[in-house]
Design an enzyme around this catalytic site. Structure first.
Site, short mmCIF file in Angstrom:
data_model
loop_
_atom_site.label_atom_id
_atom_site.label_comp_id
_atom_site.label_asym_id
_atom_site.label_seq_id
_atom_site.Cartn_x
_atom_site.Cartn_y
_atom_site.Cartn_z
N ARG A 120 -10.84 37.18 23.67
CA ARG A 120 -9.76 37.42 22.71
C ARG A 120 -8.38 37.13 23.28
O ARG A 120 -7.49 36.73 22.56
CB ARG A 120 -9.82 38.85 22.18
N ASP B 169 0.08 56.65 44.68
CA ASP B 169 0.55 57.89 44.06
C ASP B 169 0.37 59.03 45.04
O ASP B 169 -0.60 59.09 45.79
CB ASP B 169 -0.21 58.18 42.77
N ARG C 1 -0.70 63.19 28.37
CA ARG C 1 -0.16 61.82 28.27
C ARG C 1 -0.67 60.84 29.33
O ARG C 1 -0.29 59.68 29.31
CB ARG C 1 1.37 61.86 28.34
N GLU D 3 15.16 57.22 43.31
CA GLU D 3 15.13 56.91 44.74
C GLU D 3 14.05 55.87 45.04
O GLU D 3 14.29 54.86 45.70
CB GLU D 3 14.88 58.19 45.53
N THR D 4 12.86 56.11 44.47
CA THR D 4 11.77 55.15 44.69
C THR D 4 12.06 53.82 43.99
O THR D 4 11.77 52.75 44.53
CB THR D 4 10.44 55.75 44.18
N CYS E 218 22.62 46.46 40.54
CA CYS E 218 23.74 45.90 39.76
C CYS E 218 24.05 46.79 38.55
O CYS E 218 25.20 47.03 38.20
CB CYS E 218 23.39 44.52 39.19
N CYS F 175 15.15 65.17 32.26
CA CYS F 175 13.73 65.20 32.52
C CYS F 175 13.18 66.62 32.50
O CYS F 175 12.08 66.88 32.02
CB CYS F 175 13.46 64.56 33.88
N CYS G 215 26.91 43.27 44.88
CA CYS G 215 25.75 44.16 44.94
C CYS G 215 25.13 44.16 46.34
O CYS G 215 24.85 43.10 46.90
CB CYS G 215 24.71 43.74 43.92
#
Lengths: 339, 77, 339, 77
Positions: free
Chosen positions: A7, A55, A66, A128-129, A169, A181, A240
């Site tokens: 498909r 992770d 979720r 940060e990550t 940037c 959050c 930058c």
């Protein structure tokens, strides 16, 4: 080509040639929470050659609302997300080479990993990550796709070194966060909408259809029925520090990284030991049980009740202290257990 | 006049999806300052701005009729 | 409220009250293909009280590229999609009451089912079934959410009886189709994007936030970076036979329904017997084996090789003939086996 | 002049995301007929039409400057 992918081979943007490219590529997904579980499933189903997933967390009850790869059994077993994701992804597509890494995405780890990586997908929950990924992307010329969501709101932007502006940037500095959050919650359709954008962009890049890649930052609010697309070429910033002439890759420098972090949206502190090294979980669990603590564990971690808090300790010495946002208090609990 | 759109938590702070106001001749930074004063908007310094669906820096000057959007970068995932 | 739903309870559009409403509602999903597997997973994770899923098909290798509840094992076992979906959804959320119906969505079945249904989600692959859902929606005053996709393109529209136009207002007739679906293929991000819109609308309706429901038809193309929103109030058609003053619900009438269908995007014909009734699969499998046919089966169906074609026969006498689009040829094969 | 946008397989048939042409004074049906003749567009009778992001029936008259979009209903799922 295989009936399995018939498909998507029929789709003119992919075709036989595109499918062959997809199956030869290596994608690194940083984070296996809501975004990472969704996008890794889509890419595994699409037949990507190799997926590496990093992770540091394990599956909890509040994730199931979720995070699509996980089940109630994974929660009961307190499986690390990377391990649970790997298990499900193998059942979905045994032809994909999957490498699951349980741990923190540090500059050292990323620099070691990215040698043959064609694309990085952002599925982390902190800037940060992301800034670290962004520096890695510029240093090794690997595209990456920013995605994030909170509440019913989300956004995505495709970053191609040498072509588009980079995340530094756009932001110039790591935004102070937390409030949205912590207080905004999240609904699953917003997660899926970000994933739809990130994985569509990923497929374009994997088949090397660079002209089709979106040059705007998309943002939307599914509850408020808003959608907007912001052209980004003017965001490119000559000065930058990540992608400009005088680049220093500031977010690959350990001086710029915290060791103790309040995790976004959770009453939890993470402690990262300053020096790397493995600890013996078996031995530690034995000691703590002997001291009268309630200890549970699996090969990847142990979980200890300490009064109102709960501490989860991983093999690399990293710990999550649940039930507090107080960095000092958390650090003291950590030191009480691990010295 | 200018239509000014707010996304995510900014919309909650302002209490409307958009405002109609006269921002012609002002810089993006000046408009942000005005809005912060009036609506107590949080962390406007890191909010991205679009003028007519194109990224605009803080020193860009708004013209009459431009459509402005304020989009906060978010970190959840 | 449960820790499990804490992140969506935190979202102001839902809250404690909204979560209580979600957990008391019954959603009917018609179809368990790409859209149905995705939206049923989202609603099960969100904690909807009861889910009924109808699907007539079984899991095949070519489904795995985009149908998220299914694994390679489900393909090997030729499980009906409704049964495979039920199995996975139970592992995801054991608190949701799930009813899986293996069969065709006929007017009779729908009229029997919808007594306590609060919302219907469209996850079918043809307009005939959608027009039937649309008539059921108007007759029993149950909202439904249209969603469809092909290639990298998709669309969604929320239909509330007495408030919005209905699908028959928009289309006036069942569009001739086939071509786009047969030739366009499908990529998984387009599926996810439709699901994101459908399930966001579903959550709004389940928490009864009717003002938040979208009043426009959304369409998008993820490869071409297009997105548009079309306001629909002017589409309401006074003479509509489904929602107008002189309504007749034409798509609940069997005269308007075909018995033999070429399945969209596939080299397959479906035959539906004109009279309902169960057949004995065991007995039939025995007879066919004795005649020298290669027969495989499970409690839900048997699969028989007939020359270049393969026929799959279900307990209710329905059959899928794979390897042909010729209705007459298919019917003759069917009659050769089942009389 | 009018901007006319095409979605899904219509875009492939036309070979462009949009056309700029003069449709002022024509009905939607007349514009459809013209395009069918020129580009061999399939099944235009069931294609939905938006004028300025609002649903328009076949007999609606297009004004100069209106933005038209043709959106084919699809059935995959």
């Amino acid at each position: 080509m295989n009936e399995r992918y018939s498909r998507q081979v029929l789709f003119p943007g992919i075709g036989q040639e595109g499918q062959a490219k997809i199956s030869s590529k290596h994608v690194l997904i940083i984070g296996a929470g809501a975004l990472g579980s969704g996008s890794s499933e889509i890419l595994a189903r699409a037949g990507v050659g190799k997926l590496t997933i990093i992770d540091r967390d394990y599956v909890e009850a509040s994730n199931l609302q979720r995070q699509q790869l996980y089940t109630e059994e994974d929660v009961a077993e307190k499986l690390p997300k990377a391990a649970a994701a790997e298990k499900r992804l193998r059942a979905i597509n045994s032809a994909v080479e999957i490498r699951a890494i349980i741990g923190d995405a540090t500059p050292e780890l990323l620099e070691e990993l990215v040698g043959d990586v064609d694309l990085m997908l952002d599925a982390t929950d902190n800037f940060e990550t992301r800034m670290m990924m962004n520096d890695i992307s510029q240093k090794y010329k690997i595209p990456w796709i920013y995605g994030a969501c909170v509440g019913s709101f989300g956004m995505s932007f495709s970053i191609i070194p040498g072509k588009t502006p980079c995340l530094n940037c756009l932001l110039r500095t790591i935004p102070l966060q937390g409030m949205t959050c912590d207080t905004g919650g999240i609904i699953s359709p917003a997660v899926q909408m970000v994933i739809a954008h990130q994985t569509a962009e990923a497929l374009k890049m994997l088949v090397e259809d660079w002209d089709a890649v979106r040059n705007s930052l998309v943002s939307f609010d599914l509850w408020r029925n808003q959608y907007t697309s912001m052209k980004m070429s003017k965001a490119k910033f000559a000065g930058c520090l990540s992608c400009g002439e005088e680049r220093t890759y500031p977010y690959l420098d350990h001086e710029n990284m915290t060791k103790t972090t309040v995790l976004c949206g959770r009453d939890t502190v993470q402690i990262r030991p300053s020096s790397a090294g493995e600890i013996s979980l078996d031995q530690l669990a034995g000691q703590l049980s002997a001291l009268g603590y309630t200890v549970k564990g699996n090969p990847y971690l142990i979980s200890v009740e300490i009064g109102a808090e709960r501490m989860v300790i991983f093999q690399d010495g990293r710990a999550l202290i649940h039930g507090t946002k107080d960095l000092t208090h958390a650090k003291s609990l950590y030191q009480r257990i691990l010295g | 006049m200018n239509k000014v759109l707010f996304f995510a938590h900014l919309r909650d702070a302002v209490g409307a999806e958009y405002l109609t106001l006269d921002a012609g001749g002002k810089t993006v930074a000046e408009l942000k300052d005005e809005l912060v004063e009036k609506y107590d908007l949080p962390r406007m310094e890191t909010v991205m701005t679009a003028i007519n669906e194109e990224f605009a820096s803080n020193d860009e000057v708004i013209r009459d009729g431009d459509e402005i959007a304020f989009i906060p970068p978010v970190s959840g995932g």
